[in-house]
Design an enzyme around this catalytic site. Structure first.
Site, PDB file in Angstrom:
ATOM      1  N   ASP A  45      38.734 -60.994 -28.188  1.00 39.31           N
ATOM      2  CA  ASP A  45      38.644 -60.223 -26.950  1.00 39.31           C
ATOM      3  C   ASP A  45      39.761 -60.721 -26.049  1.00 39.31           C
ATOM      4  OD1 ASP A  45      38.155 -59.113 -24.500  1.00 39.31           O
ATOM      5  OD2 ASP A  45      36.112 -59.882 -24.277  1.00 39.31           O
ATOM      6  N   LYS A  74      47.661 -58.424 -18.601  1.00 46.89           N
ATOM      7  CA  LYS A  74      47.133 -57.324 -19.411  1.00 46.89           C
ATOM      8  C   LYS A  74      47.323 -55.984 -18.697  1.00 46.89           C
ATOM      9  CE  LYS A  74      42.791 -55.860 -21.606  1.00 46.89           C
ATOM     10  NZ  LYS A  74      41.451 -56.335 -21.983  1.00 46.89           N
ATOM     11  N   ASP A  78      30.956 -51.701 -19.133  1.00 40.26           N
ATOM     12  CA  ASP A  78      31.796 -52.887 -19.337  1.00 40.26           C
ATOM     13  C   ASP A  78      32.721 -53.063 -18.140  1.00 40.26           C
ATOM     14  OD1 ASP A  78      33.507 -54.888 -20.126  1.00 40.26           O
ATOM     15  OD2 ASP A  78      34.198 -53.917 -21.954  1.00 40.26           O
TER      16      ASP A  78
HETATM   17  N1  LIG Z   1      29.184 -65.223 -11.848  1.00 33.37           N
HETATM   18  C1  LIG Z   1      30.069 -64.267 -11.623  1.00 33.37           C
HETATM   19  N2  LIG Z   1      29.935 -63.443 -10.569  1.00 33.37           N
HETATM   20  C2  LIG Z   1      30.835 -62.483 -10.300  1.00 33.37           C
HETATM   21  N3  LIG Z   1      31.920 -62.267 -11.036  1.00 33.37           N
HETATM   22  C3  LIG Z   1      32.110 -63.056 -12.114  1.00 33.37           C
HETATM   23  C4  LIG Z   1      31.208 -64.086 -12.464  1.00 33.37           C
HETATM   24  N4  LIG Z   1      31.658 -64.695 -13.593  1.00 33.37           N
HETATM   25  C5  LIG Z   1      32.807 -64.075 -13.900  1.00 33.37           C
HETATM   26  N5  LIG Z   1      33.090 -63.096 -13.024  1.00 33.37           N
HETATM   27  C6  LIG Z   1      34.259 -62.216 -12.990  1.00 33.37           C
HETATM   28  O1  LIG Z   1      34.329 -61.487 -14.183  1.00 33.37           O
HETATM   29  C7  LIG Z   1      35.690 -61.166 -14.448  1.00 33.37           C
HETATM   30  C8  LIG Z   1      36.002 -61.548 -15.844  1.00 33.37           C
HETATM   31  O2  LIG Z   1      35.159 -60.857 -16.685  1.00 33.37           O
HETATM   32  P1  LIG Z   1      35.495 -60.700 -18.213  1.00 33.37           P
HETATM   33  O3  LIG Z   1      35.790 -62.026 -18.793  1.00 33.37           O
HETATM   34  O4  LIG Z   1      34.427 -59.885 -18.806  1.00 33.37           O
HETATM   35  O5  LIG Z   1      36.811 -59.846 -18.052  1.00 33.37           O
HETATM   36  P2  LIG Z   1      37.977 -59.644 -19.047  1.00 33.37           P
HETATM   37  O6  LIG Z   1      37.414 -59.339 -20.385  1.00 33.37           O
HETATM   38  O7  LIG Z   1      38.911 -60.770 -18.926  1.00 33.37           O
HETATM   39  O8  LIG Z   1      38.667 -58.372 -18.409  1.00 33.37           O
HETATM   40  P3  LIG Z   1      38.907 -56.910 -18.976  1.00 33.37           P
HETATM   41  O9  LIG Z   1      37.771 -56.599 -19.881  1.00 33.37           O
HETATM   42  O10 LIG Z   1      38.938 -56.081 -17.729  1.00 33.37           O
HETATM   43  O11 LIG Z   1      40.224 -56.989 -19.645  1.00 33.37           O
HETATM   44  C9  LIG Z   1      36.537 -61.942 -13.460  1.00 33.37           C
HETATM   45  O12 LIG Z   1      36.956 -61.079 -12.418  1.00 33.37           O
HETATM   46  C10 LIG Z   1      35.551 -62.980 -12.938  1.00 33.37           C
HETATM   47  O13 LIG Z   1      35.870 -63.380 -11.628  1.00 33.37           O
HETATM   48 MG   LIG Z   2      36.597 -57.606 -21.248  1.00 32.58          MG
END
Ligand SMILES: Nc1ncnc2c1ncn2[C@@H]1O[C@H](COP(=O)(O)OP(=O)(O)OP(=O)(O)O)[C@@H](O)[C@H]1O
Ligand SMILES: [Mg+2]
Length: 573
Positions: A7, A69, A169
């Site tokens: 991912d 990204k 998502d």
């Molecule tokens: N406890 C939390 N409360 C609010 N937001 C959170 C929390 N934990 C993580 N996040 C937020 O979730 C986001 C990251 O989520 P995730 O890892 O699912 O995204 P990603 O897969 O990197 O992004 P994308 O799928 O958009 O490419 C970040 O913006 C982070 O600040």
């Molecule tokens: Mg993601």
């Protein structure tokens, strides 16, 4: 050899593999399940990735990058110190690190992966992702859509049920809403809609604005846009506060060491969950609109949905959960870790493809084309002729792989050639190509001279499982045809990929076998640049990557084998 699932997220990355009948997370070299998507250059000039890069973010903002990204598939460059990088180069550095972590963890070589992309990623963005993988020395078996992957992870646990599921998502940079049906072990994606520019990052930015305003108001401190140090401190503090507010009713924001009236102070301010919710409510509403769009397309109502699967870090925000739950009046499933679901699903896909998943247990997945695809044409609208009308050939949410065609006719007498211009759009009601995204064009000549409208050209679009688009135009009367694989829109061409490759990983050169195969590699790389046929080009490229991998691992037997195959290949063309 394991095929891993990756991912490759905007803010975090996760890796997984399939073992003992289930997908499992692979820990990175720090023993962590989650890797921050940061890349940087440290004080020694070395590349640092993941947590190490995140740790230097505040002090070395100009040498650290994140959220690249969002730039995939564009020509925008990323500056790290005095060097400029393509977004796919940065992604490649990240992927290479993840590959190495997996190799360490699994204690075996990893050369293949299933990588996930947002469902609404367009062709350029997908192509850029494939290029990044190439640069990292990973053969990508399949790009799958992130929500589809999450659904696979969920589907594996609920294979015996019949359910319509809405996957919500909400990640760091993107929102994808996908509706799918689980039925007799088949996961059938029905519809999908997304906003590529809505994610946790936007929530952070609201908090940043708030902090900047308050610093001005309370201590008369004006943050300059080029004050990288303070800006990075604010950004880091904002994200932390946002996360804390998911658990606590109030968060304390501290910006250390700011100058105020000649003194260095720590700026402190409290923010309540309510204040935060007010600040971001419109973002949450925008997410709600995306849900409606995803349902609208297949005439689905909220009642048709059995449950909602929450994926992505941003779904940890209580307001987001509450809003979605109340809007749909449905159960919300959070049983699968929202950070990990996508990578786990990618690992399942990898297992399905490598035959590792139990056949009887079965799990099949069908996916869709997330866009309307079509060409520019001259057409009548309300009795009047217009040029550059968007003529739809593949409709959004068509199950893939798919091929669809449409006939067009010559416009004037003795017309001997035609230009096929292809476009994609999310908008079902798009009338003119100006409102769509251009994806490629080509000329077709050889139309026999004839009266206007007498010669027909059949335009066929195919969309494969990886999201590759192929367009074929055929003159019906004489069968002359030409096709275009929409693959060259990315900011990096295959030739550039070859040039960049060694800059990212030249470890093969350090092997004792390097000198033995150097000439083969150089000859093959020169050949690739001269070749026109994209398929053959890619085939030869894959062989070179393989050879480098064997050289790196000092596996002379296999290197000899590939060396021979490359030489045969070159002789054949
Ligand atoms: N406890 C939390 N409360 C609010 N937001 C959170 C929390 N934990 C993580 N996040 C937020 O979730 C986001 C990251 O989520 P995730 O890892 O699912 O995204 P990603 O897969 O990197 O992004 P994308 O799928 O958009 O490419 C970040 O913006 C982070 O600040
Ligand atoms: Mg993601």
């Amino acid at each position: 050899m394991a095929i891993i699932g990756i991912d490759l997220g905007t803010s975090t990355c996760e890796i997984a593999y399939f073992k003992d009948g289930k997908p499992q997370i692979i820990l990175n070299d720090k023993g962590e399940r989650i890797t921050p998507s940061y890349v940087g250059i440290d004080t020694n000039g070395d590349i640092v990735v993941g947590q190490d890069a995140k740790d230097q973010f505040i002090g070395r903002r100009q040498f650290t990058t994140m959220e690249y990204k969002r730039l995939m598939g564009t020509n925008e460059k990323i500056r790290l110190g005095d060097k400029l990088y393509f977004p796919e180069e940065i992604s490649a550095i990240m992927l290479k690190y993840l590959k190495e972590c997996a190799e360490k963890y699994l204690k075996e070589e990893v050369t293949e992966a299933v990588i996930t992309v947002p469902a609404n990623f367009n062709n350029n963005q997908r192509e850029a992702t494939l290029n990044a993988a190439k640069l990292a020395g990973l053969k990508v078996e399949r790009l799958i859509n992130e929500p589809t992957a999450a659904a696979l992870a969920f589907g594996l646990k609920n294979i015996d049920k019949n359910l319509k599921v809405l996957v919500f998502d909400f990640g760091g940079g993107t929102l994808d809403v996908t509706v799918l049906e689980i039925f007799d072990g088949v996961i059938d994606v029905m519809s999908s809609y997304g906003d590529p520019f809505l994610g946790g990052k936007d929530f952070d930015e609201r908090l940043c604005e708030f902090i900047i305003q308050e610093m001005k108001r309370r201590i008369n401190f004006h943050v300059a846009q080029d004050d990288f140090l303070t800006m990075s401190k604010i950004k880091a503090a904002a994200e932390e506060a946002k996360k804390n507010l998911s658990f606590d009713k109030e968060a304390l924001i501290v910006i250390e060491n700011v100058y105020s009236n000649g003194n260095i102070i720590d700026f402190k301010i409290k923010i309540s969950r309510e204040e935060f919710e007010e600040m971001v409510f419109d973002l949450v509403e925008r997410a709600g609109y995306i849900i409606d769009k995803a349902l609208e397309d297949k005439d689905l109502s909220y009642d048709d949905i059995d449950l909602v699967l929450m994926v992505g870090g941003t779904t940890r925000i209580p307001l987001v959960r509450k809003y979605v739950k109340e809007k749909l009046n449905k159960d919300i499933k959070t049983e699968i870790n929202p950070d990990e679901a996508v990578a786990l699903g990618a690992a399942i896909q990898a297992a399905i493809m490598s035959g590792k998943m139990d056949e009887e247990k079965g799990l099949m997945i069908t996916d869709i084309c997330p866009y309307n695809l079509g060409v520019a044409s001259v057409a009548e609208i309300n009795g009047q002729l217009f040029a550059d009308v968007f003529s739809k050939i593949i409709e959004r949410n068509t199950t893939i792989p798919t091929s669809k065609s449409k006939e067009f006719y010559t416009l004037y007498d003795n017309q001997t050639e035609v230009e096929i211009k292809a476009y994609q759009t999310l908008d079902n009601d798009c009338l003119f190509v100006d409102d769509a995204t251009f994806i490629g064009s080509f000329h077709l000549s050889g139309i026999p001279e004839n009266k206007a409208g007498k010669e027909a050209i059949l335009v066929e679009f195919s969309y494969d499982l990886n999201g590759n688009i192929k367009i074929t135009a055929t003159i019906k009367s004489n069968g002359i045809s030409k096709d275009l694989e929409i693959k060259n829109q990315s900011s990096l061409s295959l030739d550039q990929v070859i040039e960049k490759m060694d800059a990212i990983d030249d470890s093969w050169k350090k092997s004792r076998l390097a000198s033995k195969y150097k000439i083969t590699i150089e000859t093959a790389e020169k050949k690739i640049k001269q070749m026109d046929d994209i398929k053959l080009k890619n085939e030869l490229f894959d062989l070179v990557v393989k050879l480098k991998e064997y050289i790196k691992n000092e596996d002379e037997e296999n290197a000899d084998l590939i060396d021979g195959r490359i030489l045969d290949f070159i002789l054949d063309i």
